[in-house]
Design a protein around this motif. Structure first.
Motif, PDB file in Angstrom:
ATOM      1  N   UNK A 360       0.844  -1.187   0.000  1.00  0.00           N
ATOM      2  CA  UNK A 360       0.000   0.000   0.000  1.00  0.00           C
ATOM      3  C   UNK A 360       0.891   1.253   0.000  1.00  0.00           C
ATOM      4  N   UNK A 361       0.830   2.084  -1.056  1.00  0.00           N
ATOM      5  CA  UNK A 361       1.707   3.261  -1.130  1.00  0.00           C
ATOM      6  C   UNK A 361       1.458   4.271  -0.013  1.00  0.00           C
ATOM      7  N   UNK A 362       0.314   4.160   0.714  1.00  0.00           N
ATOM      8  CA  UNK A 362       0.044   5.107   1.798  1.00  0.00           C
ATOM      9  C   UNK A 362       0.621   4.626   3.133  1.00  0.00           C
ATOM     10  N   UNK A 363       1.181   3.425   3.105  1.00  0.00           N
ATOM     11  CA  UNK A 363       1.894   2.902   4.272  1.00  0.00           C
ATOM     12  C   UNK A 363       3.389   3.130   4.030  1.00  0.00           C
ATOM     13  N   UNK A 364       4.084   3.772   4.973  1.00  0.00           N
ATOM     14  CA  UNK A 364       5.477   4.166   4.737  1.00  0.00           C
ATOM     15  C   UNK A 364       6.379   2.968   4.444  1.00  0.00           C
ATOM     16  N   UNK A 365       6.198   1.878   5.168  1.00  0.00           N
ATOM     17  CA  UNK A 365       7.021   0.688   4.905  1.00  0.00           C
ATOM     18  C   UNK A 365       6.766   0.142   3.510  1.00  0.00           C
ATOM     19  N   UNK A 366       5.516   0.039   3.142  1.00  0.00           N
ATOM     20  CA  UNK A 366       5.151  -0.463   1.810  1.00  0.00           C
ATOM     21  C   UNK A 366       5.603   0.513   0.726  1.00  0.00           C
ATOM     22  N   UNK A 367       5.466   1.801   1.006  1.00  0.00           N
ATOM     23  CA  UNK A 367       5.866   2.813   0.029  1.00  0.00           C
ATOM     24  C   UNK A 367       7.346   2.650  -0.333  1.00  0.00           C
ATOM     25  N   UNK A 368       8.193   2.409   0.677  1.00  0.00           N
ATOM     26  CA  UNK A 368       9.635   2.280   0.442  1.00  0.00           C
ATOM     27  C   UNK A 368       9.925   1.120  -0.507  1.00  0.00           C
ATOM     28  N   UNK A 369       9.201   0.009  -0.351  1.00  0.00           N
ATOM     29  CA  UNK A 369       9.415  -1.156  -1.222  1.00  0.00           C
ATOM     30  C   UNK A 369       8.965  -0.841  -2.647  1.00  0.00           C
ATOM     31  N   UNK A 370       7.789  -0.212  -2.775  1.00  0.00           N
ATOM     32  CA  UNK A 370       7.303   0.164  -4.106  1.00  0.00           C
ATOM     33  C   UNK A 370       8.258   1.147  -4.783  1.00  0.00           C
ATOM     34  N   UNK A 371       8.754   2.112  -4.008  1.00  0.00           N
ATOM     35  CA  UNK A 371       9.672   3.112  -4.574  1.00  0.00           C
ATOM     36  C   UNK A 371      10.938   2.436  -5.122  1.00  0.00           C
ATOM     37  N   UNK A 372      11.472   1.501  -4.369  1.00  0.00           N
ATOM     38  CA  UNK A 372      12.675   0.806  -4.815  1.00  0.00           C
ATOM     39  C   UNK A 372      12.391  -0.012  -6.070  1.00  0.00           C
ATOM     40  N   UNK A 373      11.284  -0.715  -6.107  1.00  0.00           N
ATOM     41  CA  UNK A 373      10.958  -1.553  -7.263  1.00  0.00           C
ATOM     42  C   UNK A 373      10.757  -0.710  -8.524  1.00  0.00           C
ATOM     43  N   UNK A 374       9.968   0.367  -8.416  1.00  0.00           N
ATOM     44  CA  UNK A 374       9.736   1.230  -9.577  1.00  0.00           C
ATOM     45  C   UNK A 374      11.038   1.923 -10.026  1.00  0.00           C
ATOM     46  N   UNK A 375      11.852   2.344  -9.051  1.00  0.00           N
ATOM     47  CA  UNK A 375      13.114   3.007  -9.390  1.00  0.00           C
ATOM     48  C   UNK A 375      14.047   2.046 -10.117  1.00  0.00           C
ATOM     49  N   UNK A 376      14.163   0.829  -9.616  1.00  0.00           N
ATOM     50  CA  UNK A 376      15.002  -0.167 -10.279  1.00  0.00           C
ATOM     51  C   UNK A 376      14.519  -0.432 -11.703  1.00  0.00           C
ATOM     52  N   UNK A 377      13.209  -0.550 -11.862  1.00  0.00           N
ATOM     53  CA  UNK A 377      12.652  -0.819 -13.188  1.00  0.00           C
ATOM     54  C   UNK A 377      12.956   0.327 -14.149  1.00  0.00           C
TER      55      UNK A 377
END
Length: 395
Positions: A360-377
């Motif tokens: 969930x992008x509104x959860x800070x922990x989840x947001x960090x994982x999504x940010x890393x995945x999208x950035x890597x891609x």
């Protein structure tokens, strides 16, 4: 010094318009190696041989005949205080003799220009060979010692690596211009450096190793990197952006050259990806350290783990949504405005992203994982690396 026949023919072609007579170029053995009269090439000329041996002009006329020679004038060509060739003009002695001194000077100038051009080319090849050899791991120490000795550089000193990514250095003419720009920058813009350096220029990249002393500061390297970028900008195509430059940590020792090269490359590629400046020190990398050092398999696994449930045609839309959400610091209203969508639509899309990914992008922990995945891609896409998003695989 022996002059290549192709260079000799080029010289003959350059000076033939100065006189309306045949021009012949002889080596120091009196053999014709270039001529405006192709039938003369390969013939032996005793007058030219004598001119080379005695370092004086030899005239040929009806009263002064030499085997293989025709009437005319033959004058020695001097380079570095020695005779390196003989240039001859065929014709009546009284007509061609006045041209002897002029032709001699013209030829000597052209020989000097060609020598300097070849010297620059040889130096360029030596630097390219040294740069290629020194970034290999493990290094070929014997080859590196030989090449460094020929360039008069000491690779045991402290150095930094400066690597630039240039998008328009593919053609030979542009590479030549870019090479000269780097050389001019180091020799003219920074004459106070008095440092050892070597570099090479390949398609879309230049690699420079520059001596770095204890008293040097990062601002000095920044100034040099900026000057290099400006010089290359002037040398390349008018519409091209300035090169993106990465700078390694200072280092010492042969084993650290490959490491420094990778550091500079990582910094340059991350700066190019972020688009927030034209140069970046390796020490300034943050998330770029992760993006650069994850193996392809590890990056594929992380991206697949997080984004694997998104349909390929939906990933770009999800990337854009997440990017705007990030730029607007998690504001639904501002994200909706930037995407020209209703806030409820944005809310629904974020919920769908959370449901499909499990983050969930509104959860800070989840947001960090999504940010890393999208950035890597996105980073891998910018480097032309294809990502296999087919779900996590076993070993």
């Amino acid at each position: 010094m022996e002059i290549d026949a192709r260079i000799a023919q080029t010289i003959v072609e350059n000076i033939k318009d100065a006189v309306s007579h045949n021009i012949n170029f002889f080596n120091t053995n009196g053999i014709c190696i270039a001529s405006t009269d192709p039938s003369r090439v390969g013939s032996k000329h005793e007058a030219a041989l004598l001119a080379a041996k005695e370092n004086r002009a030899i005239a040929v006329d009806d009263n002064h005949q030499y085997r293989g020679a025709r009437n005319g004038i033959n004058v020695p060509v001097i380079f570095n205080q020695e005779v390196v060739a003989v240039i001859g003009i065929t014709g009546k002695r009284q007509e061609v003799e006045p041209f002897g001194t002029v032709l001699k000077k013209m030829t000597e100038i052209l020989v000097m220009e060609n020598y300097e051009r070849l010297a620059r080319y040889d130096r360029r090849l030596l630097m390219a060979s040294l740069t290629t050899a020194i970034v290999q791991s493990p290094p070929d120490k014997a080859l590196i010692t030989y090449l460094a000795g020929n360039l008069n550089v000491d690779v045991q000193q402290d150095y930094i690596c400066i690597l630039g990514l240039c998008s328009t250095t593919g053609s030979r003419s542009l590479q030549d211009q870019a090479f000269q720009a780097i050389d001019l920058c180091l020799s003219q813009d920074f004459p106070h450096l008095h440092k050892q350096y070597f570099f090479t220029l390949a398609a879309q990249e230049f690699d420079l190793f520059l001596q770095y002393r204890e008293e040097d500061t990062s601002s000095g390297a920044e100034e040099l990197a900026s000057a290099l970028a400006n010089r290359l900008k002037q040398a390349l195509l008018p519409g091209d952006s300035r090169p993106v430059i990465g700078i390694s940590q200072p280092f010492c020792g042969l084993d650290n050259f490959p490491i420094a090269y990778r550091q500079a490359e990582d910094a340059a590629r991350w700066a190019q990806f972020k688009g927030q400046g034209n140069r970046l020190w390796y020490d300034q990398l943050d998330l770029g350290l992760v993006a650069s050092h994850l193996s392809r398999r590890e990056a594929d696994r992380l991206i697949s783990r997080v984004l694997g449930n998104l349909m390929p045609d939906r990933i770009k839309a999800a990337q854009r949504l997440f990017s705007e959400y990030t730029k607007n610091n998690g504001s639904i209203i501002h994200t909706a405005d930037s995407l020209f969508l209703h806030k409820n639509t944005v809310q629904n899309q974020l919920n769908r992203l959370a449901r499909l990914t499990g983050y969930n992008p509104r959860n800070l922990n989840d947001y960090a994982v999504l940010y890393l995945a999208f950035t890597l891609l996105q980073f891998r896409d910018s480097q032309g690396i294809e990502t296999d998003i087919s779900g996590p695989s076993s070993i």
